[in-house]
Design an enzyme around this catalytic site. Structure first.
Site, PDB file in Angstrom:
ATOM      1  N   HIS A 183      94.051  51.641 -36.298  1.00 17.26           N
ATOM      2  CA  HIS A 183      93.194  50.566 -36.828  1.00 17.26           C
ATOM      3  C   HIS A 183      92.810  49.556 -35.749  1.00 17.26           C
ATOM      4  O   HIS A 183      92.657  48.368 -36.029  1.00 17.26           O
ATOM      5  CB  HIS A 183      93.883  49.861 -38.005  1.00 17.26           C
ATOM      6  CG  HIS A 183      93.918  50.702 -39.234  1.00 17.26           C
ATOM      7  ND1 HIS A 183      94.699  50.411 -40.336  1.00 17.26           N
ATOM      8  CD2 HIS A 183      93.274  51.849 -39.545  1.00 17.26           C
ATOM      9  CE1 HIS A 183      94.522  51.354 -41.254  1.00 17.26           C
ATOM     10  NE2 HIS A 183      93.668  52.235 -40.801  1.00 17.26           N
ATOM     11  N   HIS A 234      86.147  53.594 -48.335  1.00 13.93           N
ATOM     12  CA  HIS A 234      87.151  54.428 -49.018  1.00 13.93           C
ATOM     13  C   HIS A 234      86.779  54.326 -50.490  1.00 13.93           C
ATOM     14  O   HIS A 234      87.221  53.421 -51.193  1.00 13.93           O
ATOM     15  CB  HIS A 234      88.571  53.930 -48.747  1.00 13.93           C
ATOM     16  CG  HIS A 234      89.018  54.215 -47.333  1.00 13.93           C
ATOM     17  ND1 HIS A 234      90.303  54.065 -46.915  1.00 13.93           N
ATOM     18  CD2 HIS A 234      88.333  54.673 -46.247  1.00 13.93           C
ATOM     19  CE1 HIS A 234      90.394  54.395 -45.616  1.00 13.93           C
ATOM     20  NE2 HIS A 234      89.202  54.765 -45.202  1.00 13.93           N
ATOM     21  N   GLU A 260      87.520  64.138 -40.999  1.00 11.19           N
ATOM     22  CA  GLU A 260      87.860  63.348 -39.818  1.00 11.19           C
ATOM     23  C   GLU A 260      89.212  63.685 -39.196  1.00 11.19           C
ATOM     24  O   GLU A 260      90.105  62.861 -39.145  1.00 11.19           O
ATOM     25  CB  GLU A 260      87.807  61.850 -40.146  1.00 11.19           C
ATOM     26  CG  GLU A 260      88.540  61.417 -41.408  1.00 11.19           C
ATOM     27  CD  GLU A 260      88.454  59.904 -41.614  1.00 11.19           C
ATOM     28  OE1 GLU A 260      88.785  59.164 -40.668  1.00 11.19           O
ATOM     29  OE2 GLU A 260      88.058  59.468 -42.703  1.00 11.19           O
ATOM     30  N   HIS A 285      88.443  61.227 -47.154  1.00 11.10           N
ATOM     31  CA  HIS A 285      88.471  60.291 -48.282  1.00 11.10           C
ATOM     32  C   HIS A 285      87.080  60.315 -48.895  1.00 11.10           C
ATOM     33  O   HIS A 285      86.107  60.716 -48.242  1.00 11.10           O
ATOM     34  CB  HIS A 285      88.870  58.872 -47.831  1.00 11.10           C
ATOM     35  CG  HIS A 285      88.041  58.312 -46.708  1.00 11.10           C
ATOM     36  ND1 HIS A 285      86.789  57.753 -46.888  1.00 11.10           N
ATOM     37  CD2 HIS A 285      88.278  58.229 -45.369  1.00 11.10           C
ATOM     38  CE1 HIS A 285      86.310  57.346 -45.723  1.00 11.10           C
ATOM     39  NE2 HIS A 285      87.187  57.644 -44.778  1.00 11.10           N
ATOM     40  N   HIS A 331      97.287  61.159 -40.128  1.00  8.55           N
ATOM     41  CA  HIS A 331      96.504  60.697 -41.282  1.00  8.55           C
ATOM     42  C   HIS A 331      95.863  61.890 -41.976  1.00  8.55           C
ATOM     43  O   HIS A 331      95.933  63.021 -41.500  1.00  8.55           O
ATOM     44  CB  HIS A 331      95.472  59.637 -40.873  1.00  8.55           C
ATOM     45  CG  HIS A 331      94.455  60.095 -39.853  1.00  8.55           C
ATOM     46  ND1 HIS A 331      93.396  60.910 -40.172  1.00  8.55           N
ATOM     47  CD2 HIS A 331      94.344  59.843 -38.523  1.00  8.55           C
ATOM     48  CE1 HIS A 331      92.668  61.119 -39.082  1.00  8.55           C
ATOM     49  NE2 HIS A 331      93.225  60.500 -38.064  1.00  8.55           N
ATOM     50  N   TYR A 358      96.311  62.277 -31.532  1.00  7.73           N
ATOM     51  CA  TYR A 358      96.653  61.015 -30.873  1.00  7.73           C
ATOM     52  C   TYR A 358      97.960  61.230 -30.121  1.00  7.73           C
ATOM     53  O   TYR A 358      98.992  61.502 -30.736  1.00  7.73           O
ATOM     54  CB  TYR A 358      96.808  59.898 -31.914  1.00  7.73           C
ATOM     55  CG  TYR A 358      95.652  59.885 -32.891  1.00  7.73           C
ATOM     56  CD1 TYR A 358      94.472  59.198 -32.604  1.00  7.73           C
ATOM     57  CD2 TYR A 358      95.714  60.626 -34.089  1.00  7.73           C
ATOM     58  CE1 TYR A 358      93.400  59.224 -33.486  1.00  7.73           C
ATOM     59  CE2 TYR A 358      94.652  60.657 -34.965  1.00  7.73           C
ATOM     60  CZ  TYR A 358      93.488  59.960 -34.661  1.00  7.73           C
ATOM     61  OH  TYR A 358      92.426  59.993 -35.527  1.00  7.73           O
ATOM     62  N   ASP A 407      83.351  24.324 -45.135  1.00  2.00           N
ATOM     63  CA  ASP A 407      81.911  24.407 -45.427  1.00  2.00           C
ATOM     64  C   ASP A 407      81.253  25.751 -45.128  1.00  2.00           C
ATOM     65  O   ASP A 407      80.037  25.865 -45.222  1.00  2.00           O
ATOM     66  CB  ASP A 407      81.119  23.326 -44.655  1.00  2.00           C
ATOM     67  CG  ASP A 407      81.309  21.952 -45.257  1.00  2.00           C
ATOM     68  OD1 ASP A 407      81.881  21.882 -46.360  1.00  2.00           O
ATOM     69  OD2 ASP A 407      80.895  20.973 -44.628  1.00  2.00           O
ATOM     70  N   ARG A 439      89.241  61.504 -32.307  1.00  2.00           N
ATOM     71  CA  ARG A 439      88.915  61.767 -33.716  1.00  2.00           C
ATOM     72  C   ARG A 439      87.434  62.105 -33.770  1.00  2.00           C
ATOM     73  O   ARG A 439      86.646  61.547 -33.002  1.00  2.00           O
ATOM     74  CB  ARG A 439      89.231  60.552 -34.604  1.00  2.00           C
ATOM     75  CG  ARG A 439      88.848  60.746 -36.062  1.00  2.00           C
ATOM     76  CD  ARG A 439      89.473  59.726 -37.037  1.00  2.00           C
ATOM     77  NE  ARG A 439      89.047  58.357 -36.839  1.00  2.00           N
ATOM     78  CZ  ARG A 439      89.761  57.425 -36.250  1.00  2.00           C
ATOM     79  NH1 ARG A 439      90.969  57.697 -35.803  1.00  2.00           N
ATOM     80  NH2 ARG A 439      89.292  56.192 -36.097  1.00  2.00           N
ATOM     81  N   ASP A 481      80.243  56.480 -42.338  1.00  2.00           N
ATOM     82  CA  ASP A 481      81.547  56.399 -41.662  1.00  2.00           C
ATOM     83  C   ASP A 481      81.599  57.525 -40.625  1.00  2.00           C
ATOM     84  O   ASP A 481      81.800  58.688 -40.980  1.00  2.00           O
ATOM     85  CB  ASP A 481      82.645  56.562 -42.730  1.00  2.00           C
ATOM     86  CG  ASP A 481      84.048  56.380 -42.172  1.00  2.00           C
ATOM     87  OD1 ASP A 481      84.182  56.015 -40.991  1.00  2.00           O
ATOM     88  OD2 ASP A 481      85.011  56.610 -42.937  1.00  2.00           O
ATOM     89  N   GLU A 515      84.544  62.428 -36.824  1.00  2.00           N
ATOM     90  CA  GLU A 515      84.380  62.162 -38.263  1.00  2.00           C
ATOM     91  C   GLU A 515      82.925  62.296 -38.677  1.00  2.00           C
ATOM     92  O   GLU A 515      82.043  61.676 -38.083  1.00  2.00           O
ATOM     93  CB  GLU A 515      84.880  60.742 -38.586  1.00  2.00           C
ATOM     94  CG  GLU A 515      84.642  60.331 -40.024  1.00  2.00           C
ATOM     95  CD  GLU A 515      85.292  59.003 -40.393  1.00  2.00           C
ATOM     96  OE1 GLU A 515      85.475  58.158 -39.505  1.00  2.00           O
ATOM     97  OE2 GLU A 515      85.622  58.828 -41.588  1.00  2.00           O
ATOM     98  N   ASP A 552      84.663  54.455 -34.041  1.00  2.23           N
ATOM     99  CA  ASP A 552      84.622  54.724 -35.486  1.00  2.23           C
ATOM    100  C   ASP A 552      83.829  53.585 -36.083  1.00  2.23           C
ATOM    101  O   ASP A 552      84.339  52.468 -36.213  1.00  2.23           O
ATOM    102  CB  ASP A 552      86.053  54.780 -36.044  1.00  2.23           C
ATOM    103  CG  ASP A 552      86.093  55.117 -37.534  1.00  2.23           C
ATOM    104  OD1 ASP A 552      85.037  55.057 -38.190  1.00  2.23           O
ATOM    105  OD2 ASP A 552      87.188  55.432 -38.030  1.00  2.23           O
TER     106      ASP A 552
END
Ligand code: GLY
Ligand code: MN
Ligand code: MN
Length: 460
Positions: free
Chosen positions: A243, A365, A408, A358, A354, A412, A36, A429, A271, A431, A260
């Protein structure tokens, strides 16, 4: 609703369909979450780009002559009592400035009529599961009428190829919305930084979810509908999980926090990533790595100019990061050689795995060709030094005013043999969102500082 914006986009699309073309654009389905209850509804970006209409169960049809038909939910008092207001087909033409509107229940009966005597049918390929089958069904019905003289479309074309290109260049309305989204997100980052320092100073038990809640609070307080993607709030070593999601880990003085997070405002994403000391003071090793990432982002910003290539900011950032890795001993010259070797052999990949950018827009993205359309034929092959895979090299997209991309870079450092212990478990990071302007780029998201000293000042 600012209908002229959508009318203009539809007219520009119609002009590219060919005089006998027809485009079909469905919105996103509702998705059940559990019994539901559905996941929070989010329209399809292509559909919204052309309509500004965010109800579910809707489809837009545009023909090459510029005629626009909307299929939408019919008025239904009982459903509206449960689920809310529906525009309905009777008032849709006046409200969204289309030529005709039907109940979505009539899609299967009207579409074959609309497809009759068209040459090409355009729809977004590989975007809506099962949609190809529905188009086939409508085309079969048109074909059944060819014995009565009807012509059936002979071409199916991918509508994404037109819409992706249109969406890549943000108009003034989109730029203004993205600027507002980025400003809201920047203020949310400022608040999360300040909350972290304040709670630690007061001796409180700070968790990642406290900072996540602060972000969300500011997003909603300023009218954002929801986060543009799942916020990452990563304390300490969690920052090395690319992630990671905001969870319950403790935020400790002496460690860094990587956030992030960006809000979505009226269909447009922001972002932003910032990495800051939980209690407001960088340690020496943290500051050393932070300054490298910051310098690499500045190099990427300087490379973000009209006429440059999409890959130029990445290459500029990698050069600074790789040199930094050699300077602080993350990489040893004896093992990996010169800066040029580090870049060519991708040795930097151990700490920066990475890409730097983007496209950003309605989707975090965002759509848009990363290759330069005018040079698609110029392809060379190369072997990836790490995986040995064969890769196609095509000339990267030339940057033009109106495009928006993220910048960005990061570092790491997972614990490993030969990696100086003082850097273990540091993940950083930074960004920002860059709008290409005629003479460089505008950083939409700098309402939150990036320079280490400025972050410390903000958190005092
Ligand atoms: N937050 C998703 C990304 O930075 O790409
Ligand atoms: Mn990003
Ligand atoms: Mn991000």
């Amino acid at each position: 609703m600012n209908t002229p914006i959508y009318q203009d986009r539809r007219a520009r699309l119609a002009a590219q369909l060919g005089p006998n073309g027809i485009a079909i654009v469905p919105t996103a389905p509702e998705r059940p979450r559990n019994r539901d209850s559905d996941f929070l509804y989010r329209h399809d970006s292509y559909f919204y780009y052309l309509s500004g209409f965010s109800e579910p169960h809707a489809t837009l049809v545009i023909t090459g002559d510029g005629r626009v038909t909307l299929f939408c939910q019919p008025k239904d008092l009982e459903r509206e009592i449960w689920d809310g207001y529906r525009l309905g087909p009777a008032v849709a033409p006046a409200s969204i400035a289309c030529d005709a509107a039907f109940s979505i229940a009539e899609l299967d009966t009207q579409l074959p009529k609309l497809l009759e005597n068209r040459e090409a049918v355009w729809y977004p390929f590989a975007t809506h599961k099962g949609f190809e089958g529905r188009v086939d069904g409508w085309l079969q019905q048109v074909r059944a009428r060819t014995r009565y003289g009807a012509l059936c479309p002979e071409q199916q074309r991918d509508l994404c190829s037109i819409l992706d290109e249109m969406r890549l260049f943000k108009d003034v309305h989109e730029q203004a919305t993205m600027r507002s989204a980025a400003q809201i997100s920047a203020r949310a980052h400022v608040r999360a930084m300040q909350l972290s320092a304040r709670m630690l100073r007061a001796g409180q038990d700070v968790r990642e979810f406290h900072l996540d809640a602060e972000l969300l609070h500011q997003f909603r307080l300023e009218g954002s509908q929801y986060p543009a993607y799942s916020s990452i709030v990563a304390a300490g070593a969690n920052a090395c999980v690319l992630h990671y999601r905001a969870d319950a880990a403790p935020v400790r003085a002496g460690e860094l926090v990587l956030i992030d997070a960006g809000c979505e405002l009226d269909g447009y994403a922001s972002d932003i990533t910032r990495t800051f000391p939980a209690n407001g003071s960088f340690t020496g090793p943290q500051r050393a790595l932070y300054d490298i990432v910051h310098a690499s982002q500045e190099a990427a910003v300087a490379a973000t100019q009209p006429g440059a290539r999409f890959t130029d900011p990445h290459e500029a950032a990698v050069k600074v990061l790789a040199q930094g890795m050699l300077d602080v001993g993350l990489l040893s010259k004896d093992k990996v050689g010169s800066l040029q070797d580090v870049i060519e052999q991708r040795a930097y990949f151990a700490f920066y795995m990475h890409r730097t950018s983007h496209w950003l827009g309605m989707d975090v993205h965002d759509c848009g060709n990363y290759n330069e359309p005018s040079e698609l034929g110029h392809s060379t092959e190369r072997k990836d030094p790490l995986s040995g895979e064969r890769m196609q090299n095509r000339p990267s997209r030339i940057l033009r005013p109106g495009m928006v991309l993220t910048l960005e870079p990061g570092l790491y450092v997972r614990p490993a043999d030969g990696v100086p212990e003082q850097f273990h478990n540091i993940g950083i990071r930074i960004e920002d969102d860059a709008l290409l302007t005629p003479d460089g780029c505008e950083l939409l998201s700098r309402g939150v500082p990036v320079e280490a000293g400025e972050i410390e000042a903000l958190m005092r």
